[in-house]
Design an enzyme around this catalytic site. Structure first.
Site, PDB file in Angstrom:
ATOM      1  N   LYS A  48      39.510  38.374  44.546  1.00 20.92           N
ATOM      2  CA  LYS A  48      40.009  37.814  43.141  1.00 20.92           C
ATOM      3  C   LYS A  48      40.599  36.373  43.306  1.00 20.92           C
ATOM      4  CE  LYS A  48      41.464  42.286  41.565  1.00 20.92           C
ATOM      5  NZ  LYS A  48      42.510  43.521  41.711  1.00 20.92           N
ATOM      6  N   GLN A  92      48.916  44.609  42.822  1.00 21.31           N
ATOM      7  CA  GLN A  92      47.924  45.249  43.391  1.00 21.31           C
ATOM      8  C   GLN A  92      48.504  46.601  43.612  1.00 21.31           C
ATOM      9  OE1 GLN A  92      44.653  44.194  43.551  1.00 21.31           O
ATOM     10  NE2 GLN A  92      44.212  46.172  44.108  1.00 21.31           N
ATOM     11  N   ASP A 115      46.458  42.546  33.358  1.00 16.77           N
ATOM     12  CA  ASP A 115      45.771  43.469  33.930  1.00 16.77           C
ATOM     13  C   ASP A 115      45.485  44.583  32.705  1.00 16.77           C
ATOM     14  OD1 ASP A 115      44.261  43.991  36.593  1.00 16.77           O
ATOM     15  OD2 ASP A 115      46.298  44.475  37.346  1.00 16.77           O
TER      16      ASP A 115
END
Length: 281
Positions: A48, A92, A115
């Site tokens: 990412k 994460q 997200d």
């Protein structure tokens, strides 16, 4: 036809880079929070961050030991929430067992939740509102279908898997009354009866259960479109939830693993980060 997610993601990333290159002054910034040293999580973060650099998004790193307390992690999220130079916050997953994932997701400012997992953004998605953030993988799948010119209107979409990350939000996206949606959606899962028949009724079959090569040829009707969301390691290599070699000959279109949905997920994360920056400008 094999749907090349890598190529479609690359086109999206070029468009993002072009938009970011035109920005004078502060560039969009995405804060990454990694707790512990899970190898898969570390690999995802690296990937990412690499893509962020390529398009011109600033990465802010916070790597934390897995012994960190929930309270300490919440204070770091509060710090990023209040920082005007941070546009997106990505924690994460998975987190260590002593930290409540839902608490962390709820603590993230919905306006920086790139997200798309905050309950407010999930609620907006369900209501058909577009002023939140869509979760990256479901959003990426809808864009993938659009680029591949796969019609969803009036089609029967079967999603195998009911996770909060893919199955549920994807069902909500595809049932909306708008272009690129308008589908009749069935969500199947581990407790579904007659799973083979349900899958075989799909015009578009989306496999998202995390079970390697679960979807076989006898579960897919001739001419269906198959989207494989699964990423599993089997015999030392990455495979999807679909037994690609035996299913592909039956399909009008299918995504490979790797190179299908995965690159789209990252492209949507970058897109959401730029969107957050533009909304706060």
């Amino acid at each position: 036809m094999i749907i090349d997610g890598k190529k479609i993601a690359s086109e999206i990333e070029k468009t993002l880079k072009s938009a970011i290159d035109k920005i004078h002054g502060r560039k969009p910034a995405l804060a990454f929070i990694l707790v512990g040293e899970d190898p898969a999580s570390m690999a995802y973060i690296r990937m990412k961050k690499k893509k962020c650099k390529e398009v011109g998004i600033v990465s802010i790193d916070r790597e934390l030991p897995d012994s960190i307390s929930e309270e300490e992690l919440l204070s770091i999220i509060t710090e990023f929430n209040q920082d005007p130079e941070v546009d997106g916050i990505l924690t994460q997953l998975p987190l260590p067992l002593h930290i409540r994932t839902e608490k962390i997701l709820e603590a993230t400012d919905p306006k920086k939740d790139v997200d798309g997992f905050h309950p407010i953004n999930m609620g907006k998605l369900l209501l058909g509102e577009t002023n939140g953030f869509f979760p990256c993988t479901p959003y990426g799948i809808t864009i993938l279908l659009k680029h591949a010119k796969v019609e969803t209107k009036g089609k029967h979409v079967v999603i195998v898997g009911r996770s909060n990350i893919v199955g549920k939000p994807l069902a909500a996206l595809l049932m909306q009354k708008r272009e690129g949606a308008n589908a009749t959606v069935t969500v199947a899962h581990s407790a579904s009866q007659n799973l083979q028949e349900i899958c075989k009724s799909a015009d578009i079959l989306i496999a998202a259960m995390g079970n390697p090569h679960f979807i076989k040829a006898d579960m897919v009707k001739e001419g269906a479109v198959v989207i494989d969301v699964g990423i599993n390691r089997k015999d030392g290599k990455l495979v999807g939830d679909v037994d690609f070699d035996c299913v592909a000959p039956k399909c009008a279109a299918i995504t490979p693993v790797p190179g299908g949905v995965g690159p789209m997920t990252i492209a949507m994360l970058l897109s959401n980060t730029l969107l957050s920056y533009q909304r706060s400008a």
